[in-house]
Design a protein around this motif. Structure first.
Motif, mmCIF file in Angstrom:
data_model
loop_
_atom_site.group_PDB
_atom_site.id
_atom_site.type_symbol
_atom_site.label_atom_id
_atom_site.label_comp_id
_atom_site.label_asym_id
_atom_site.label_seq_id
_atom_site.Cartn_x
_atom_site.Cartn_y
_atom_site.Cartn_z
ATOM 1 N N VAL A 84 0.835 -1.203 0.000
ATOM 2 C CA VAL A 84 0.000 0.000 0.000
ATOM 3 C C VAL A 84 0.867 1.248 0.000
ATOM 4 O O VAL A 84 0.583 2.221 -0.697
ATOM 5 C CB VAL A 84 -0.942 -0.005 1.227
ATOM 6 C CG1 VAL A 84 -1.599 1.352 1.419
ATOM 7 C CG2 VAL A 84 -1.999 -1.086 1.083
ATOM 8 N N LYS A 85 1.951 1.224 0.763
ATOM 9 C CA LYS A 85 2.846 2.379 0.852
ATOM 10 C C LYS A 85 3.556 2.638 -0.474
ATOM 11 O O LYS A 85 3.770 3.801 -0.841
ATOM 12 C CB LYS A 85 3.875 2.147 1.954
ATOM 13 C CG LYS A 85 4.808 3.316 2.207
ATOM 14 C CD LYS A 85 5.727 3.047 3.382
ATOM 15 C CE LYS A 85 6.603 4.247 3.703
ATOM 16 N NZ LYS A 85 7.475 4.008 4.895
ATOM 17 N N ARG A 134 10.920 -7.350 11.879
ATOM 18 C CA ARG A 134 11.888 -6.386 12.431
ATOM 19 C C ARG A 134 12.165 -5.238 11.456
ATOM 20 O O ARG A 134 12.265 -4.080 11.861
ATOM 21 C CB ARG A 134 13.183 -7.115 12.782
ATOM 22 C CG ARG A 134 13.033 -8.093 13.932
ATOM 23 C CD ARG A 134 14.198 -9.057 14.029
ATOM 24 N NE ARG A 134 13.975 -10.057 15.064
ATOM 25 C CZ ARG A 134 14.616 -11.221 15.143
ATOM 26 N NH1 ARG A 134 15.538 -11.539 14.222
ATOM 27 N NH2 ARG A 134 14.342 -12.069 16.109
ATOM 28 N N LEU A 135 12.277 -5.544 10.183
ATOM 29 C CA LEU A 135 12.480 -4.496 9.183
ATOM 30 C C LEU A 135 11.262 -3.576 9.102
ATOM 31 O O LEU A 135 11.395 -2.350 9.066
ATOM 32 C CB LEU A 135 12.721 -5.123 7.812
ATOM 33 C CG LEU A 135 14.091 -5.739 7.544
ATOM 34 C CD1 LEU A 135 14.030 -6.614 6.300
ATOM 35 C CD2 LEU A 135 15.147 -4.645 7.372
ATOM 36 N N ALA A 136 10.091 -4.177 9.077
ATOM 37 C CA ALA A 136 8.857 -3.416 8.886
ATOM 38 C C ALA A 136 8.538 -2.522 10.064
ATOM 39 O O ALA A 136 7.803 -1.533 9.919
ATOM 40 C CB ALA A 136 7.693 -4.372 8.617
ATOM 41 N N THR A 137 9.087 -2.846 11.240
ATOM 42 C CA THR A 137 8.804 -2.043 12.434
ATOM 43 C C THR A 137 10.021 -1.279 12.939
ATOM 44 O O THR A 137 10.005 -0.717 14.031
ATOM 45 C CB THR A 137 8.271 -2.942 13.565
ATOM 46 O OG1 THR A 137 9.243 -3.948 13.885
ATOM 47 C CG2 THR A 137 6.961 -3.603 13.158
ATOM 48 N N GLY A 138 11.092 -1.263 12.174
ATOM 49 C CA GLY A 138 12.264 -0.482 12.521
ATOM 50 C C GLY A 138 13.153 -1.086 13.581
ATOM 51 O O GLY A 138 14.034 -0.407 14.120
ATOM 52 N N ARG A 175 15.705 -2.360 -8.679
ATOM 53 C CA ARG A 175 14.625 -1.795 -7.866
ATOM 54 C C ARG A 175 14.387 -2.606 -6.591
ATOM 55 O O ARG A 175 13.331 -2.506 -5.975
ATOM 56 C CB ARG A 175 13.326 -1.721 -8.680
ATOM 57 C CG ARG A 175 13.411 -0.789 -9.872
ATOM 58 C CD ARG A 175 12.141 -0.844 -10.702
ATOM 59 N NE ARG A 175 12.284 -0.073 -11.929
ATOM 60 C CZ ARG A 175 11.950 1.206 -12.055
ATOM 61 N NH1 ARG A 175 11.454 1.858 -11.024
ATOM 62 N NH2 ARG A 175 12.104 1.831 -13.201
ATOM 63 N N ALA A 176 15.372 -3.403 -6.212
ATOM 64 C CA ALA A 176 15.196 -4.282 -5.047
ATOM 65 C C ALA A 176 15.620 -3.636 -3.737
ATOM 66 O O ALA A 176 15.391 -4.214 -2.669
ATOM 67 C CB ALA A 176 15.980 -5.579 -5.253
ATOM 68 N N ASP A 177 16.221 -2.471 -3.786
ATOM 69 C CA ASP A 177 16.599 -1.781 -2.547
ATOM 70 C C ASP A 177 15.371 -1.053 -2.012
ATOM 71 O O ASP A 177 15.039 0.046 -2.464
ATOM 72 C CB ASP A 177 17.747 -0.805 -2.797
ATOM 73 C CG ASP A 177 18.247 -0.148 -1.517
ATOM 74 O OD1 ASP A 177 17.537 -0.216 -0.484
ATOM 75 O OD2 ASP A 177 19.337 0.444 -1.540
ATOM 76 N N ILE A 178 14.701 -1.658 -1.044
ATOM 77 C CA ILE A 178 13.482 -1.057 -0.489
ATOM 78 C C ILE A 178 13.759 -0.388 0.865
ATOM 79 O O ILE A 178 12.826 -0.063 1.599
ATOM 80 C CB ILE A 178 12.359 -2.098 -0.345
ATOM 81 C CG1 ILE A 178 12.767 -3.244 0.585
ATOM 82 C CG2 ILE A 178 11.938 -2.618 -1.722
ATOM 83 C CD1 ILE A 178 11.614 -4.175 0.950
ATOM 84 N N GLY A 179 15.029 -0.174 1.168
ATOM 85 C CA GLY A 179 15.379 0.425 2.454
ATOM 86 C C GLY A 179 14.728 1.765 2.697
ATOM 87 O O GLY A 179 14.356 2.090 3.829
ATOM 88 N N GLY A 180 14.526 2.546 1.649
ATOM 89 C CA GLY A 180 13.918 3.855 1.792
ATOM 90 C C GLY A 180 12.434 3.799 2.112
ATOM 91 O O GLY A 180 11.836 4.821 2.479
ATOM 92 N N VAL A 217 6.327 -1.204 -5.584
ATOM 93 C CA VAL A 217 7.256 -0.278 -6.232
ATOM 94 C C VAL A 217 6.858 -0.029 -7.696
ATOM 95 O O VAL A 217 6.710 -0.969 -8.491
ATOM 96 C CB VAL A 217 8.717 -0.765 -6.144
ATOM 97 C CG1 VAL A 217 9.652 0.270 -6.769
ATOM 98 C CG2 VAL A 217 9.119 -1.025 -4.686
ATOM 99 N N GLU A 218 6.719 1.230 -8.024
ATOM 100 C CA GLU A 218 6.387 1.607 -9.394
ATOM 101 C C GLU A 218 7.487 1.188 -10.356
ATOM 102 O O GLU A 218 8.667 1.169 -9.996
ATOM 103 C CB GLU A 218 6.189 3.121 -9.489
ATOM 104 C CG GLU A 218 4.929 3.624 -8.810
ATOM 105 C CD GLU A 218 4.734 5.108 -9.016
ATOM 106 O OE1 GLU A 218 5.662 5.760 -9.546
ATOM 107 O OE2 GLU A 218 3.653 5.607 -8.664
#
Length: 265
Positions: free
Chosen positions: A188-189, A231-235, A254-259, A208-209
């Motif tokens: 969704v984000k 853990r990633l999804a909640t920081g 486009r696999a770097d979703i860290g942002g 990701v677009e």
């Protein structure tokens, strides 16, 4: 022709309810054996001690109680996948409430036993379709219970991180529901279809677009295990650290979703 609208994920209400009780039972069993020294240990949640964290776990469950005490909203105005984005705004009030609960309940085992018993009574009295006014908006009780699996799994992990060798187990259905809801929140984000995020065995989402793949192996793939994803999804862990520690595999430009992380604060 516009892309087909994604169908919202559904959750089995009986499995969700069982998962909430099972994960709470795991926490209760662990709490009984903690010493005063362990209860005073720090956690990764600011200035909260283990005692505060356990009080918060009980408080997260009794959010159901407080919502059922209020009049039912006239209509549902959000979906469950929107809930993770609403938690940050409530953080200061939650912190104050947590400290008060910890101070008012010195016997945490008795407190959690009462939480467990009273939740069972309430769920016997109210149908899953009963609307609740939550911090995210109006949701059915069954959907709101899905959010309680996230709270329980995330804070069980916080508890395990705080107390050496505690190893509170994770109920399989609670972990599955938490993983799926947080994965759907990412989609969704960052709507799109250029990147596939895989969290076997529980979730796969497109996000990701960019160019959308239709068959074969996607050009951009992220894969990790359920606990690392939570853990990633909640920081609780950063993207770069997870990749460096081989907890995440990411391939494609486009696999770097860290942002995009965390999706829930």
């Amino acid at each position: 022709m516009p892309p087909a609208r994604k169908r919202a994920r559904s959750y089995d209400p009986a499995k969700t309810r069982a998962a909430v009780f099972a994960q709470l039972a795991h926490v209760r069993k662990a709490v009984r054996g903690l010493t005063p020294e362990q209860l005073a240990l720090p956690t990764r949640l600011g200035d909260w001690t283990v005692r505060d964290l356990i009080a918060h776990i009980g408080m997260a469950v009794t959010a159901v109680h407080r919502a059922l005490d209020r009049p039912a909203p006239a209509r549902q105005d959000v979906t469950v996948v929107q809930w993770p984005f609403a938690t940050a705004a409530s953080a200061p009030a939650i912190a104050d409430f947590t400290r008060n609960v910890a101070a008012d309940h010195p016997d945490l085992d008795a407190y959690l036993a009462d939480v467990d018993s009273s939740l069972g009574t309430l769920l016997d009295e109210h149908p899953g379709s009963r609307l609740l006014e939550t911090n995210a908006g109006a949701l059915p009780l069954d959907d709101y219970l899905v959010t309680r699996t996230v709270e329980l799994v995330v804070h069980t992990d916080d508890l395990n991180a705080a107390v050496p060798d505690l190893e509170v187990p994770y109920d399989r259905h609670a972990l599955a529901a938490a993983t799926r809801l947080l994965a759907d929140a990412l989609a969704v984000k960052a709507p799109g279809g250029s990147t596939e995020v895989r969290v076997p065995p529980y979730a796969v989402v497109q996000c990701v677009e960019g160019p959308r793949h239709t068959r074969g192996t996607p050009p951009n793939v992220v894969e990790t295990d359920p606990l690392t994803w939570v853990r990633l999804a909640t920081g609780r862990v950063g993207w770069a650290d997870a990749v460096a520690g081989a907890k995440v595999s990411a391939s494609g430009e486009r696999a770097d979703i860290g942002g995009l992380l965390p999706v829930m604060a």
